[in-house]
Write an enzyme that holds these catalytic residues in place. Structure first.
Site, short mmCIF file in Angstrom:
data_model
loop_
_atom_site.label_atom_id
_atom_site.label_comp_id
_atom_site.label_asym_id
_atom_site.label_seq_id
_atom_site.Cartn_x
_atom_site.Cartn_y
_atom_site.Cartn_z
N ARG A 118 0.85 -1.19 0.00
CA ARG A 118 0.00 0.00 0.00
C ARG A 118 0.89 1.24 0.00
O ARG A 118 1.75 1.40 0.86
CB ARG A 118 -0.89 0.00 1.24
N HIS A 160 -2.84 10.79 1.30
CA HIS A 160 -2.21 10.57 2.60
C HIS A 160 -1.57 11.91 3.02
O HIS A 160 -0.36 12.01 3.19
CB HIS A 160 -1.19 9.44 2.52
N GLU A 188 -6.79 7.89 7.10
CA GLU A 188 -7.01 8.49 8.41
C GLU A 188 -7.56 9.91 8.34
O GLU A 188 -6.94 10.86 8.84
CB GLU A 188 -5.71 8.48 9.23
N ASN A 222 -6.55 1.16 10.64
CA ASN A 222 -5.23 1.41 11.21
C ASN A 222 -5.39 1.45 12.72
O ASN A 222 -6.31 2.10 13.24
CB ASN A 222 -4.67 2.76 10.77
N TYR A 234 -2.94 1.45 16.53
CA TYR A 234 -1.65 1.38 17.23
C TYR A 234 -1.83 1.14 18.72
O TYR A 234 -1.16 0.30 19.30
CB TYR A 234 -0.85 2.67 17.00
N GLU A 273 -2.50 -0.51 8.65
CA GLU A 273 -1.35 0.02 9.39
C GLU A 273 -1.39 -0.55 10.79
O GLU A 273 -2.42 -0.50 11.47
CB GLU A 273 -1.40 1.55 9.55
O1 IFM Z 1 3.34 7.64 10.07
C1 IFM Z 1 1.98 7.61 10.39
C2 IFM Z 1 1.14 7.45 9.14
O2 IFM Z 1 1.39 8.46 8.23
C3 IFM Z 1 -0.33 7.51 9.51
N1 IFM Z 1 -0.65 6.58 10.56
C4 IFM Z 1 0.20 6.57 11.73
C5 IFM Z 1 1.66 6.46 11.33
C6 IFM Z 1 2.56 6.45 12.58
O3 IFM Z 1 2.38 7.65 13.27
#
Ligand code: IFM
Length: 450
Positions: A88, A132, A177, A298, A300, A357
């Protein structure tokens, strides 16, 4: 150089519940890796301009980044070594339309031709994201996402990309995002009526742009498979105070639902409706809610939030509790929350999910032998992939997982100091060094595909 393999190879139970046709991939974005910022007619993006503001750590810029613009062949070869089935990336809008609209820039389009052809020759499926975050500065000068014309600009840009690449690319994401680029660029500032209205106007126009682009891609590309990529993370109060709880609840609605709810359910979350109302025209919700093929997720970590009365949504980032495990850059590690987030996305939106992500931000360095050993990233990936496996076991339709990121890269306001790559990038020589997590992920993909 040492073997870079101190961690045991992945065990198959980690993958036991995933579909046999599961897709393994890696993700990047244009501004974060390409460089070549002044080459071959590329126009300026808002990030080129913002990098001159003094707000970026170490005054880093995207001028050279990972020099992927020139080294894409080497990078595709790294993907081949990893064994990923999909990659991607995003198209830099100002590289192909230097002023954001009007005359296309042939050398910019030709770069993405070369990249796509290289990927296909390596048997790696290109997943193309239209946006992006690198909006052409010329469009920002006209009001950017605040201008309702942005819907037509984005649809025309989507048409250009569809016409040029639709013969070879079938997977398209409209935005990456949207809640993050809107929140971070607008909501952390001080509260005032005009900018608060601006946040909601931009939100609605990004949603309309998404819908318009979906229609264009669908019309122009037979067999297109289309989605949007959302960052879903629970927002938790950083203390037991009522004010922090209220702030966390408020930002959670915006962060998680302001874009996927109208796009996938045809309605804004109830808490936002009054703020969106002044920008809503008849038929808008139907324009936004177009049929989609998948949900890009995505994730984290959970986010800790505190009340900040004079900020636009009344929040700021708060302290994390002392007992929370953190990555080297201070993000909470909590794979169980990933499992819960996958379940939530499945229940709320009902689309096949691709995790586009997930990854570990570190401060990696080569050791004295030149190897980059990153057991923390391996542990993180093992934990999160295990959580995805358990979500899948409980019936969540998750079909792919893409690590963020192939390479260390420009991490926005943190510049090059935070490293998310499976490959270390030496920003002086631009050499790529596969980290031990690279080998671990390659072993995992090999095991999964046997
Ligand atoms: O680097 C970023 C990405 O551009 C968008 N999602 C989170 C990643 C880590 O912060």
């Amino acid at each position: 150089m040492s073997s870079n393999r101190p961690t045991p190879a992945p065990q198959l139970p980690l993958l036991a519940s995933l579909r046999p046709d599961f897709t393994w991939g890696v993700s990047t974005s244009s501004f974060q890796i390409e460089g070549g910022a002044r080459e071959d007619g590329r126009g300026l993006s808002i990030w080129d301009v913002y990098c001159q503001s003094g707000e970026i750590k170490n005054h880093d810029t995207g001028d050279i980044a990972c020099d992927h613009y020139h080294r894409y062949r080497e990078d595709v070869a790294l993907m081949q070594r990893l064994g990923v089935q999909a990659y991607r990336f995003s198209v830099g809008w100002p590289r192909v339309l230097p002023l954001g609209r009007g005359l296309a820039n042939e050398p910019g389009l030709a770069f993405y031709d070369r990249l796509v052809d290289e990927l296909l020759a390596a048997n790696i499926e290109p997943w193309l994201c239209l946006y992006h975050w690198d909006l052409p500065q010329a469009l920002e000068d006209l009001g950017g996402w605040q201008n309702r014309e942005s819907v037509a600009w984005f649809a025309d840009y989507a048409a250009l990309i569809a016409t040029r690449f639709g013969d070879r690319v079938k997977r398209f994401a409209t935005f990456n995002e949207p809640s993050i680029f809107n929140l971070f660029s607008r909501s952390l500032g001080r509260r005032d009526r005009a900018s608060e209205a601006g946040l909601y106007r931009a939100t609605h126009q990004v949603n309309l742009s998404h819908g318009a682009a979906v229609d264009v891609l669908r019309e122009k590309i037979r067999g297109a498979s289309i989605g949007c990529i959302h960052n879903l993370q629970p927002c938790w109060p950083s203390s037991a105070s009522e004010a922090d709880a209220a702030a966390a609840a408020r930002v959670a609605v915006y962060w998680n639902y302001a874009f996927p709810d109208p796009q996938c359910r045809g309605e804004y979350p109830p808490e936002m409706r009054a703020a969106i109302e002044p920008h809503l025209q008849p038929g808008d919700l139907a324009r936004i809610c177009r049929p989609l093929d998948w949900f890009g997720l995505n994730h984290y970590s959970p986010v800790y939030v505190k009340a900040q009365a004079d900020a636009m949504l009344g929040y700021d980032f708060g302290e994390k509790p002392a007992d929370v495990a953190l990555t080297q850059i201070g993000w909470p590690i909590n794979p169980e929350v990933f499992d819960e987030t996958l379940r939530l996305a499945h229940q709320r939106y009902g689309l096949p999910i691709y995790v586009l992500e997930n990854g570990y931000g570190g401060i990696d360095k080569p050791d004295e032998t030149g190897a980059v050993i990153d057991p923390e990233r391996v542990d993180f990936l093992r934990g999160y992939i295990g959580a995805m496996n358990s979500a899948s076991a409980s019936g969540v339709d998750v079909r792919g997982y893409f690590v963020w990121s192939l390479l260390d890269n420009f991490e926005w306001a943190s510049g090059y100091s935070n490293r998310f790559g499976l490959n270390y990038v030496d920003y002086l020589s631009l050499q790529r060094i596969p980290k031990s997590s690279f080998h671990w992920y390659a072993d995992l993909i090999r095991a999964a595909r046997q």
